[in-house]
Design an enzyme around this catalytic site. Structure first.
Site, PDB file in Angstrom:
ATOM      1  N   LEU A 220       0.824  -1.216   0.000  1.00  0.00           N
ATOM      2  CA  LEU A 220       0.000   0.000   0.000  1.00  0.00           C
ATOM      3  C   LEU A 220       0.856   1.263   0.000  1.00  0.00           C
ATOM      4  O   LEU A 220       0.494   2.269   0.600  1.00  0.00           O
ATOM      5  CB  LEU A 220      -0.930  -0.025   1.214  1.00  0.00           C
ATOM      6  CG  LEU A 220      -1.897  -1.220   1.278  1.00  0.00           C
ATOM      7  CD1 LEU A 220      -2.552  -1.313   2.645  1.00  0.00           C
ATOM      8  CD2 LEU A 220      -2.954  -1.117   0.178  1.00  0.00           C
ATOM      9  N   ASP A 252       9.500  -3.394  -7.087  1.00  0.00           N
ATOM     10  CA  ASP A 252      10.523  -4.382  -7.440  1.00  0.00           C
ATOM     11  C   ASP A 252      11.572  -4.494  -6.343  1.00  0.00           C
ATOM     12  O   ASP A 252      12.056  -5.592  -6.038  1.00  0.00           O
ATOM     13  CB  ASP A 252      11.178  -4.004  -8.762  1.00  0.00           C
ATOM     14  CG  ASP A 252      10.188  -4.029  -9.920  1.00  0.00           C
ATOM     15  OD1 ASP A 252       9.221  -4.811  -9.847  1.00  0.00           O
ATOM     16  OD2 ASP A 252      10.376  -3.266 -10.881  1.00  0.00           O
TER      17      ASP A 252
END
Length: 308
Positions: A220, A252
Site C-alpha cells: 500500500l 521491485d
C-alpha cells in the site's frame, strides 16, 4: 541455495516533467535518462545486491539494448545461462514520465519479453528444482509464467508471484503460489473489491487467500504492507518514512528484498520489514535497477531505524 527469477528486461527511457500530460498534450520536460529496468531484471538486481545467488530466465533482442542488458546483468553477478536472445524481436522498452510530486506514468513495449516460451523455462528446470524460491511477475508471456509455477510446484519449491502489471489469468494457478504481492490496484483487479480503507484490504486479502495462496501481502505504498495468512484479521506493517525522489521500481525493490530475506530464513513478517527497507531506500534515488540498495545499505538503514 538460489533464487530463480523468471521475468522481463526493459530498457527504461525516463524523463522528468513538471506534471503528467493529459491526452494530446505536449509538455517540456527533462532531463532524460536511459537505464536498465523491467520487473524481472529489477527484482533480480534487487536480490543480487542483497548478496543472493540469482538466476534470471529472460528474453532479450539482438540489438544495442540487449547488449547493454547482458553487460549490466554480468556486472550485477546475475547468472545468465538462461537469458536468451530473439533474432527479430526488439528488446523490451519502458517509456517513463516522473512529475514534480514523484508520481509516474509508464508505457511498456514488451518486444522480446513476450517470446519467452514454456520451452525456454523448461531449460531451467534443474535450477528451479535446486532453488529456494521462484519469483515471477506478469510482464512476460503468461504461458511461460504458468510453466514456471508448474515446475516449482513439481519440485516443491515456494513461488512468489508479483501480479504486475495486472492482467486476467486463470486463478487456479494461485493454488500453487506461496506468496503473492499485489499493490492496491492489482488487489482490486484480483478481487473486484474497491479498496478505500483497511476493512476493504482485509476483505480483499481474504478473497485472495481463499484462492489457495498461503501468504497474501498487499503493498500500500507509504501506508505499508498488509500481511494476511488465514487468521481472523491481518496485520498492517507500516512502511518507513523517507524523502522521496522517484517511486519507480519501489515494488521491485520490495519483492527482491523480500525474496532474499525469505531465502535467508527470515520469518514472513521479518521479510516484509526487510523488503520495505529496500523499497524505502530505492525511492530516495532516481531510476529503477540503478536505485536498488545494497545489503550493507539495507542493514545499516534497519539498524538506524530500530535503534532510533
Amino acid at each position: 541455495m538460489s533464487l530463480v527469477i523468471v521475468g522481463s528486461f526493459n530498457m527504461d527511457l525516463m524523463s522528468r516533467t513538471p506534471y503528467l500530460p493529459s491526452g494530446g498534450e505536449t509538455v517540456l520536460g527533462g532531463p532524460f535518462k536511459m537505464g536498465p529496468g523491467g520487473k524481472g531484471s529489477n527484482q533480480a538486481v534487487a536480490a543480487a545486491r542483497q548478496s543472493a545467488e540469482v538466476i534470471l530466465v529472460s528474453m532479450l533482442g539482438r540489438d544495442s539494448f540487449g547488449e547493454k542488458a547482458a553487460d549490466m546483468l554480468e556486472r550485477e553477478n546475475i547468472k545468465t545461462e538462461h537469458v536468451f536472445f530473439h533474432s527479430t524481436e526488439s528488446t523490451g522498452t519502458a517509456l517513463i514520465l516522473v512529475d514534480e510530486q514523484s508520481e509516474n506514468m509508464i508505457v511498456v513495449a514488451p518486444g522480446a519479453n513476450l517470446c519467452l516460451s514454456p520451452l525456454h523455462v523448461r531449460k531451467a528446470e534443474k535450477d528451479i528444482r535446486a532453488a529456494s524460491l521462484v519469483l515471477l511477475q506478469f510482464e512476460i508471456n503468461m504461458e511461460a509464467t504458468i510453466e514456471a509455477i508448474e515446475l516449482a510446484d513439481k519440485h516443491n519449491v515456494p513461488v512468489l508471484l508479483n501480479p504486475a502489471p495486472f492482467v486476467e489469468f486463470n486463478p487456479a494457478i494461485l493454488e500453487k503460489v506461496t506468496y503473492i504481492t499485489p499493490n492496491k490496484t492489482e488487489a482490486e483487479g484480483l478481487t473486484g473489491i474497491k479498496i478505500q480503507g483497511e476493512e476493504d484490504v482485509l476483505q480483499a486479502a481474504k478473497k485472495i487467500y481463499k484462492k489457495g495462496v498461503k501468504y497474501v501481502l498487499i503493498t500500500l505504498g507509504s501506508s505499508g504492507t498488509y500481511l494476511y495468512s488465514g487468521k481472523e484479521t491481518g496485520e498492517l506493517i507500516p512502511s518507513f518514512a523517507v524523502n522521496v525522489t522517484d517511486t519507480t521500481g519501489a515494488g521491485d525493490a520490495f519483492n527482491g528484498g523480500f525474496a532474499c530475506a525469505i531465502d535467508l530464513g527470515f520469518s514472513v513478517k521479518e521479510a516484509v520489514v526487510y523488503g520495505q527497507a529496500a523499497a524505502a531506500l530505492s525511492v530516495t534515488k532516481e531510476g529503477t535497477s540503478p536505485s536498488m540498495p545494497t545489503k550493507e545499505e539495507v542493514e545499516k538503514f534497519l539498524k538506524e531505524r530500530t535503534n532510533g
